[in-house]
Design an enzyme around this catalytic site. Sequence first.
Site: not given
Ligand SMILES: NC(=O)c1ccc[n+]([C@@H]2O[C@H](COP(=O)([O-])OP(=O)(O)OC[C@H]3O[C@@H](n4cnc5c(N)ncnc54)[C@H](OP(=O)(O)O)[C@@H]3O)[C@@H](O)[C@H]2O)c1
Length: 260
Positions: A165, A151
């Site tokens: 985080y 991130s």
């Molecule tokens: N969106 C942004 O702006 C942003 C910015 C910087 C970084 N990120 C990073 O991008 C990645 C994806 O995030 P997102 O924004 O797409 O959020 P999201 O829609 O909440 O997706 C998170 C994903 O992680 C999975 N997950 C959570 N805990 C888990 C576990 N214990 N085991 C396996 N899977 C797990 C969830 O699936 P289940 O609940 O089905 O397990 C879901 O598929 C993350 O690492 C986040 O920190 C996102």
Amino acid sequence: MTDLSSSPLDRFRLDDKVVVVTGASSGLGVGFARAVAAVGATVVLAARREDRLESLAEELRAGGTRVLTRRTDVAVEAECQALAAAAAEEFGRIDVLVNNAGLGTSGTTALREDPAAFDQVVDVNLKGVYWMARACAPHMPQGSSIVNIASVHGWAASRFPGAAYAASKAGVVGLTRDLAQQWAQRRGIRVNALCPGYFDSEMTSQDGDVLGAMVEQTGILHRFGQQEELDSALLFLASPASSYMVGASLVVDGGLSATI
Ligand SMILES: NC(=O)c1ccc[n+]([C@@H]2O[C@H](COP(=O)([O-])OP(=O)(O)OC[C@H]3O[C@@H](n4cnc5c(N)ncnc54)[C@H](OP(=O)(O)O)[C@@H]3O)[C@@H](O)[C@H]2O)c1
């Protein structure tokens, strides 16, 4: 040596490569799975919500992609090992790991933070990335790639509290450098990190209004990124297009880290 004879765009392709995407049940992971499938990959989808994985698998199979789904909690090392073994058994190897599964934080200040909640974020965001890398590496041939989704907050503070985080994502940046150092020469696996700014997902929609206002006031582009704007960076790091990048972090954040 990497084959540099193909055209620059062809070097972004992942034809017949086996790509594991964690966190493929919502948000960025769904987009990443669609993106790698669109350039020819076979895809292994992992997360805890199996119904979501199955509906994405159905969509991808309809487009001609080979898909395996597997319920996996990345915080549990044995489940990561089982996922990697299942992918290798089904497809013979793993060429790319997209270490995307992650948890956000609730915006709690440090003195009020519940230690168990801190542990949970670190268990998924940092240790989960490590367990997945360790599980997949033995199945990865020379020329493979691991992309850890960190991130911008692995590099720059947010205006909102998020100790767990920020610590977990800075940890992913450090872990990326160390694994790259261990595995690039010895195993032929490049390890890099992708550091997004703000993109629509389940995670960011929890605090959508607050984040939206913050992004309008900071950064350079003053808007959320769109999935496609991150997919191209993911394809770069996953594919031979980035064959000279290793241990690096690619920040895609609309200028947030340039200004805060
Ligand atoms: N969106 C942004 O702006 C942003 C910015 C910087 C970084 N990120 C990073 O991008 C990645 C994806 O995030 P997102 O924004 O797409 O959020 P999201 O829609 O909440 O997706 C998170 C994903 O992680 C999975 N997950 C959570 N805990 C888990 C576990 N214990 N085991 C396996 N899977 C797990 C969830 O699936 P289940 O609940 O089905 O397990 C879901 O598929 C993350 O690492 C986040 O920190 C996102």
